[in-house]
Design a protein around this motif. Structure first.
Motif, PDB file in Angstrom:
ATOM      1  N   ASN A   1      -5.316  -4.826  -2.964  1.00 20.63           N
ATOM      2  CA  ASN A   1      -4.788  -3.059  -3.511  1.00 20.63           C
ATOM      3  C   ASN A   1      -3.166  -3.561  -5.148  1.00 20.63           C
ATOM      4  O   ASN A   1      -2.199  -4.349  -4.662  1.00 20.63           O
ATOM      5  CB  ASN A   1      -3.981  -2.549  -2.597  1.00 20.63           C
ATOM      6  N   PRO A   2      -3.336  -3.009  -6.353  1.00 18.78           N
ATOM      7  CA  PRO A   2      -4.299  -1.974  -6.268  1.00 18.78           C
ATOM      8  C   PRO A   2      -5.045  -3.472  -7.426  1.00 18.78           C
ATOM      9  O   PRO A   2      -5.446  -2.700  -8.513  1.00 18.78           O
ATOM     10  CB  PRO A   2      -3.237  -0.938  -7.314  1.00 18.78           C
ATOM     11  N   GLY A   3      -5.137  -3.938  -7.525  1.00 15.50           N
ATOM     12  CA  GLY A   3      -6.107  -4.747  -8.565  1.00 15.50           C
ATOM     13  C   GLY A   3      -7.484  -4.618  -8.421  1.00 15.50           C
ATOM     14  O   GLY A   3      -8.415  -3.593  -8.469  1.00 15.50           O
ATOM     15  N   HIS A   4      -8.163  -5.502  -7.953  1.00 18.01           N
ATOM     16  CA  HIS A   4     -10.109  -5.654  -7.730  1.00 18.01           C
ATOM     17  C   HIS A   4     -10.330  -4.644  -6.645  1.00 18.01           C
ATOM     18  O   HIS A   4     -11.357  -3.637  -7.461  1.00 18.01           O
ATOM     19  CB  HIS A   4     -10.588  -6.805  -7.112  1.00 18.01           C
TER      20      HIS A   4
ATOM     21  N   TYR B   1      -3.193  -7.313 -14.610  1.00 13.55           N
ATOM     22  CA  TYR B   1      -2.359  -6.137 -14.895  1.00 13.55           C
ATOM     23  C   TYR B   1      -1.223  -6.046 -13.807  1.00 13.55           C
ATOM     24  O   TYR B   1      -0.248  -4.771 -13.681  1.00 13.55           O
ATOM     25  CB  TYR B   1      -2.513  -5.149 -15.665  1.00 13.55           C
ATOM     26  N   ALA B   2      -2.148  -5.282 -12.422  1.00 17.26           N
ATOM     27  CA  ALA B   2      -1.904  -5.178 -11.656  1.00 17.26           C
ATOM     28  C   ALA B   2      -1.520  -6.017 -10.559  1.00 17.26           C
ATOM     29  O   ALA B   2      -0.329  -5.658 -10.400  1.00 17.26           O
ATOM     30  CB  ALA B   2      -3.415  -4.836 -10.346  1.00 17.26           C
ATOM     31  N   GLU B   3      -0.881  -7.205 -10.936  1.00 14.78           N
ATOM     32  CA  GLU B   3      -0.167  -7.917 -10.842  1.00 14.78           C
ATOM     33  C   GLU B   3       1.274  -7.916 -10.849  1.00 14.78           C
ATOM     34  O   GLU B   3       2.466  -7.860 -10.323  1.00 14.78           O
ATOM     35  CB  GLU B   3      -0.468  -9.647 -10.939  1.00 14.78           C
ATOM     36  N   SER B   4       1.504  -7.691 -12.258  1.00 10.45           N
ATOM     37  CA  SER B   4       2.655  -7.151 -12.615  1.00 10.45           C
ATOM     38  C   SER B   4       2.828  -5.763 -12.636  1.00 10.45           C
ATOM     39  O   SER B   4       4.135  -5.138 -12.796  1.00 10.45           O
ATOM     40  CB  SER B   4       2.394  -7.075 -14.594  1.00 10.45           C
ATOM     41  N   LEU B   5       2.867  -5.328 -11.505  1.00 11.21           N
ATOM     42  CA  LEU B   5       3.089  -3.980 -11.604  1.00 11.21           C
ATOM     43  C   LEU B   5       3.656  -4.326 -10.117  1.00 11.21           C
ATOM     44  O   LEU B   5       4.784  -2.960  -9.837  1.00 11.21           O
ATOM     45  CB  LEU B   5       1.843  -3.097 -10.607  1.00 11.21           C
ATOM     46  N   GLY B   6       3.647  -4.494  -9.792  1.00 14.03           N
ATOM     47  CA  GLY B   6       4.748  -5.476  -8.537  1.00 14.03           C
ATOM     48  C   GLY B   6       5.874  -5.142  -9.339  1.00 14.03           C
ATOM     49  O   GLY B   6       7.326  -4.679  -8.548  1.00 14.03           O
TER      50      GLY B   6
ATOM     51  N   PHE C   1      -0.649   6.006  -9.075  1.00 13.32           N
ATOM     52  CA  PHE C   1      -1.692   6.083  -8.970  1.00 13.32           C
ATOM     53  C   PHE C   1      -1.982   7.579  -8.286  1.00 13.32           C
ATOM     54  O   PHE C   1      -1.563   8.084  -7.523  1.00 13.32           O
ATOM     55  CB  PHE C   1      -2.527   5.375  -8.048  1.00 13.32           C
ATOM     56  N   SER C   2      -2.812   8.650  -8.668  1.00 15.20           N
ATOM     57  CA  SER C   2      -3.046   9.494  -8.471  1.00 15.20           C
ATOM     58  C   SER C   2      -3.707   9.721  -7.534  1.00 15.20           C
ATOM     59  O   SER C   2      -4.530  10.940  -6.363  1.00 15.20           O
ATOM     60  CB  SER C   2      -3.290  10.806  -9.656  1.00 15.20           C
ATOM     61  N   SER C   3      -5.198   8.685  -7.569  1.00 17.52           N
ATOM     62  CA  SER C   3      -5.753   8.500  -6.135  1.00 17.52           C
ATOM     63  C   SER C   3      -6.190   7.186  -5.688  1.00 17.52           C
ATOM     64  O   SER C   3      -5.679   5.915  -6.581  1.00 17.52           O
ATOM     65  CB  SER C   3      -7.590   9.183  -6.801  1.00 17.52           C
ATOM     66  N   ILE C   4      -6.602   7.624  -4.579  1.00 17.18           N
ATOM     67  CA  ILE C   4      -7.025   6.085  -3.776  1.00 17.18           C
ATOM     68  C   ILE C   4      -8.692   6.202  -3.314  1.00 17.18           C
ATOM     69  O   ILE C   4      -8.591   6.785  -2.775  1.00 17.18           O
ATOM     70  CB  ILE C   4      -5.859   5.847  -2.092  1.00 17.18           C
ATOM     71  N   PRO C   5      -9.126   4.125  -3.632  1.00 13.15           N
ATOM     72  CA  PRO C   5     -10.076   4.641  -2.926  1.00 13.15           C
ATOM     73  C   PRO C   5     -10.468   5.049  -1.630  1.00 13.15           C
ATOM     74  O   PRO C   5      -9.303   4.543  -1.095  1.00 13.15           O
ATOM     75  CB  PRO C   5     -10.710   3.295  -3.121  1.00 13.15           C
ATOM     76  N   ARG C   6     -11.582   5.709  -1.126  1.00  8.94           N
ATOM     77  CA  ARG C   6     -12.609   6.073   0.024  1.00  8.94           C
ATOM     78  C   ARG C   6     -11.956   4.718   1.207  1.00  8.94           C
ATOM     79  O   ARG C   6     -11.456   4.288   2.067  1.00  8.94           O
ATOM     80  CB  ARG C   6     -12.699   6.393   0.276  1.00  8.94           C
ATOM     81  N   THR C   7     -12.610   3.526   0.110  1.00  6.98           N
ATOM     82  CA  THR C   7     -13.357   2.607   0.859  1.00  6.98           C
ATOM     83  C   THR C   7     -12.018   1.660   1.173  1.00  6.98           C
ATOM     84  O   THR C   7     -11.339   1.066   1.055  1.00  6.98           O
ATOM     85  CB  THR C   7     -14.671   1.458   0.104  1.00  6.98           C
ATOM     86  N   PRO C   8     -12.044   1.383   2.504  1.00  8.36           N
ATOM     87  CA  PRO C   8     -11.165   0.309   3.226  1.00  8.36           C
ATOM     88  C   PRO C   8     -11.293  -1.042   2.586  1.00  8.36           C
ATOM     89  O   PRO C   8     -12.019  -1.697   2.379  1.00  8.36           O
ATOM     90  CB  PRO C   8     -10.987   0.215   4.612  1.00  8.36           C
ATOM     91  N   LEU C   9     -10.337  -1.737   2.869  1.00  5.30           N
ATOM     92  CA  LEU C   9     -10.186  -3.446   2.756  1.00  5.30           C
ATOM     93  C   LEU C   9      -9.869  -4.300   3.650  1.00  5.30           C
ATOM     94  O   LEU C   9      -7.984  -3.824   4.762  1.00  5.30           O
ATOM     95  CB  LEU C   9      -8.698  -3.518   1.250  1.00  5.30           C
TER      96      LEU C   9
ATOM     97  N   ASP D   1       0.866  -1.131   0.346  1.00  5.85           N
ATOM     98  CA  ASP D   1       0.256   0.383  -0.002  1.00  5.85           C
ATOM     99  C   ASP D   1       1.051   1.283  -0.431  1.00  5.85           C
ATOM    100  O   ASP D   1       0.101   2.358  -0.665  1.00  5.85           O
ATOM    101  CB  ASP D   1      -1.316  -0.206   1.788  1.00  5.85           C
ATOM    102  N   PRO D   2       1.448   1.561   1.122  1.00  2.00           N
ATOM    103  CA  PRO D   2       2.752   2.758   0.846  1.00  2.00           C
ATOM    104  C   PRO D   2       3.304   2.785  -0.035  1.00  2.00           C
ATOM    105  O   PRO D   2       3.686   4.252  -0.684  1.00  2.00           O
ATOM    106  CB  PRO D   2       3.954   2.412   2.134  1.00  2.00           C
ATOM    107  N   LEU D   3       3.345   2.012  -1.633  1.00  3.17           N
ATOM    108  CA  LEU D   3       3.846   2.390  -2.600  1.00  3.17           C
ATOM    109  C   LEU D   3       3.023   2.348  -3.532  1.00  3.17           C
ATOM    110  O   LEU D   3       3.837   3.268  -4.562  1.00  3.17           O
ATOM    111  CB  LEU D   3       4.670   1.318  -3.610  1.00  3.17           C
ATOM    112  N   LEU D   4       2.192   2.835  -3.659  1.00  7.59           N
ATOM    113  CA  LEU D   4       0.724   2.605  -4.320  1.00  7.59           C
ATOM    114  C   LEU D   4       0.455   4.288  -5.040  1.00  7.59           C
ATOM    115  O   LEU D   4       0.496   4.348  -6.284  1.00  7.59           O
ATOM    116  CB  LEU D   4      -0.195   2.568  -4.263  1.00  7.59           C
ATOM    117  N   PRO D   5       1.113   5.327  -4.328  1.00 10.60           N
ATOM    118  CA  PRO D   5       0.902   6.385  -5.241  1.00 10.60           C
ATOM    119  C   PRO D   5       1.662   6.977  -6.062  1.00 10.60           C
ATOM    120  O   PRO D   5       1.751   7.795  -6.829  1.00 10.60           O
ATOM    121  CB  PRO D   5       1.207   7.714  -3.711  1.00 10.60           C
ATOM    122  N   ARG D   6       2.896   6.118  -5.716  1.00  9.05           N
ATOM    123  CA  ARG D   6       4.138   6.089  -7.312  1.00  9.05           C
ATOM    124  C   ARG D   6       3.177   5.403  -8.462  1.00  9.05           C
ATOM    125  O   ARG D   6       3.697   6.494  -9.800  1.00  9.05           O
ATOM    126  CB  ARG D   6       5.203   5.477  -7.113  1.00  9.05           C
TER     127      ARG D   6
END
Length: 603
Positions: free
Chosen positions: A434-437, A469-474, A371-379, A364-369
């Motif tokens: 995150n950041p998948g489904h 595709y989200a998996e590949s972002l790793g 994505f410009s926005s993060i869902p408000r709904t928690p996981l 999660d801490p890496l995703l702002p690199r």
């Protein structure tokens, strides 16, 4: 799946849903443009927009009236006292008629007058309606009325989740409990309808393979052996709110006991007896659609339905073979790098739960690199309930509800951990969580400017393609620098999805037996137990497994196209926003959107 499309229609899933959204403002005339010259086109654009969204709202309202279940996943609980007209040919024909009317009404709206966002909505709406019509042609309808329940998406395994606290429906008021009892009272009629449809299929020579039938029987046995108090349908009583009056508690407790013992268990037993005594002897030994009358045409439809692209089974099969070879070369290099090191194995659910949360803390801490926005709904992360864990995937995602505060849920399997080798992977979390489904689904649901069919609808190629595709972002986040995680990403993720292209088309287009499919999966890195359960899934869900790899490759193709065209102007965060911010799209519509974005300079 065969029937998946039809079950979606019957259940009123969001792929058919269309509805109202906030008005999208039309562009103002440029400064200095004479008002008279600009007013008529502006009025035309506004009239087209208003007519389009009025059609969305009207179609959505009527669909919800026909399919109350669809409303529940939007947080609308105004009709939780009924399951609607499930397992009915009339329900399918009503959806077909509604789609035909919607196409005719849409043709009266001038698409050229709409702005870019409205044209996307127009195109997706038209795609949905045309697909609904194609999926209910007479040849397809024969399958719709033949295979109402299977072991993967059957009512007998989905309804318990609708009937317990923690699922999509509320259990907070006395009315919630009374409405649940009213739904339960419908179960005998619904099961009789399902059995009648199975009998129609038997008469037409359209029946499930034996493996699907024996699995359904085992699933039913798992539920039927539970006592009333052990049943998932009793959980609302066990967790009844403390504030209920004594009289209500007494009445509801008696009502739930009666519903389980009078309506639910006898209905499940009736289905089980029918399947074992009458249906199983007629079940087929073949497993692919090619073994059924008209099955080749149905599979061709399901391939395009799942991928949203005009692909032939042969083309998909060849692509799968080439992808398997490519990935296995990279996987061999990762294994050589890892040497004798192995992933950690978990033997209890508590430790496995913590391991999944540890992965989330890394990701999660890496995703702002990116994505410009993060869902408000928690996981949240938790294991499947015991009554369904044996028959479920390694992990899956259930959407949250931003209106009620219900979080999205990453479910994982904790079945028989002492006797299995279970190890969580970053890639699987990035697919389902995150950041998948979670990102993809909650981004659209939280966007109230989208029409309802874009907020709540979906396409498997888009959603599962995004997940892969989200998996590949790793890789670009450095999360797979450890070859152990790289192996997890390739073997359990990318390679499996490539293998699916080969196996699914092999089963349904090339006459493969179940054993051929299992052997191919084992030969290409999948454990035997997993290969067997996955093959059972592909057998009753033709085409669905193709969507992951096809969708991922299309999204990667579009990103590469944008990077090449935009050069230094390419911003991956803007690209991801373009992919996500208008909801789930058929691949041709997404491709047109990205091409237009590239032409506009990637801003």
């Amino acid at each position: 799946m065969t029937g998946q499309t039809f079950k979606a229609l019957l259940a009123g899933t969001a792929a058919m849903a269309v509805g109202a959204c906030a008005t999208v403002p039309t562009a103002e005339p440029a400064a200095g443009t004479p008002a008279v010259a600009a007013s008529e086109p502006a009025q035309t654009a506004l009239a087209a927009h208003d007519a389009l969204y009025a059609l969305f709202e009207r179609t959505d309202r009527d669909m919800i009236a026909r399919n109350p279940i669809a409303a529940w996943y939007r947080g609308d609980f105004s009709r939780t006292d009924t399951l609607g007209n499930l397992f009915s040919k009339d329900a399918i024909l009503a959806e077909r008629a509604a789609a035909q009317t919607a196409v005719a009404d849409l043709a009266q709206i001038d698409r050229a007058s709409l702005n870019a966002d409205d044209r996307i909505a127009y195109d997706v709406f038209l795609y949905n309606q045309r697909n609904a019509i194609a999926g209910t042609e007479p040849a397809m309808l024969r399958f719709a009325t033949a295979l109402p329940v299977d072991h993967f998406t059957g009512f007998h395994i989905s309804y318990p989740r609708l009937s317990t606290p923690g699922g999509p429906l509320p259990f907070e008021t006395v009315a919630d409990y009374d409405n649940t009892l009213k739904r339960h009272a419908e179960i005998p009629v619904l099961m009789d309808r399902a059995i009648a449809q199975f009998r129609t299929g038997m008469a037409n020579g359209i029946v499930h393979p034996r493996v699907a039938v024996t699995t359904m029987i085992e699933q039913l046995d798992t539920q039927l052996k539970l006592t009333t108090e052990q049943s998932p349908y009793w959980k609302p009583v066990a967790e009844m709110p403390a504030g209920f009056a004594v009289a209500d508690r007494t009445r509801l407790t008696a009502g739930f006991r009666q519903a389980i013992e009078r309506d639910i268990r006898p209905s499940l037993q009736k289905l089980r007896t029918f399947l074992a005594d009458e249906y199983l002897p007629k079940a087929r030994e073949s497993v692919g659609l090619g073994g059924l009358p008209g099955g080749d045409a149905v599979y061709a439809f399901e391939v395009e339905n799942s991928t949203t692209l005009p692909l032939t089974p042969d083309a998909v099969h060849r692509l799968g073979l080439s992808e398997v070879a490519r990935i296995e070369t990279a996987l061999a290099a990762a294994r050589a790098e890892a040497g004798t090191r192995k992933p950690e194995i978990y033997r209890d659910k508590a430790a496995l739960t913590e391991a999944w949360y540890d992965i989330q803390k890394k990701v999660d801490p890496l995703l702002p690199r990116l994505f410009s926005s993060i869902p408000r709904t928690p996981l949240e992360i938790k294991p499947y309930e015991e009554y369904r864990e044996k028959f479920n995937l390694a992990a899956s995602y259930n959407q949250g509800n931003p209106d009620t505060g219900k979080p999205g849920t990453f479910y994982f399997s904790g079945y028989d951990l002492p006797n299995r080798e279970v190890s969580p992977t970053i890639a699987l979390f990035m697919h389902e969580g995150n950041p998948g489904h979670h990102f993809q689904i909650m981004t659209k649901i939280e966007n109230e400017d989208l029409p309802a069919f874009l907020r709540y609808g979906g396409f498997t190629a888009y959603s599962e393609g995004w997940g892969l595709y989200a998996e590949s972002l790793g890789y670009e986040l450095g999360l797979y620098d450890d070859p152990i995680e790289k192996i997890g990403a390739m073997q359990g993720g990318e390679l499996l999805r490539a293998v699916r292209l080969v196996v699914d088309t092999g089963l349904h287009s090339k006459g493969w037996s179940r054993q051929q499919a299992v052997d191919y999966m084992i030969a290409h890195g999948q454990p035997r137990e997993f290969a067997e359960s996955e093959t059972n899934r592909y057998i009753v869900m033709p085409g669905q497994a193709l969507a992951y790899k096809i969708g991922e490759l299309k999204i990667k193709e579009l990103r590469q196209r944008a990077e090449a065209a935009l050069g230094d102007r390419f911003d991956v965060r803007r690209f991801h926003a373009q992919v996500l911010d208008t909801g789930a799209l058929p691949m041709p519509v997404l491709e047109k959107k990205i091409d237009d974005w590239i032409a506009a300079g990637g801003v």
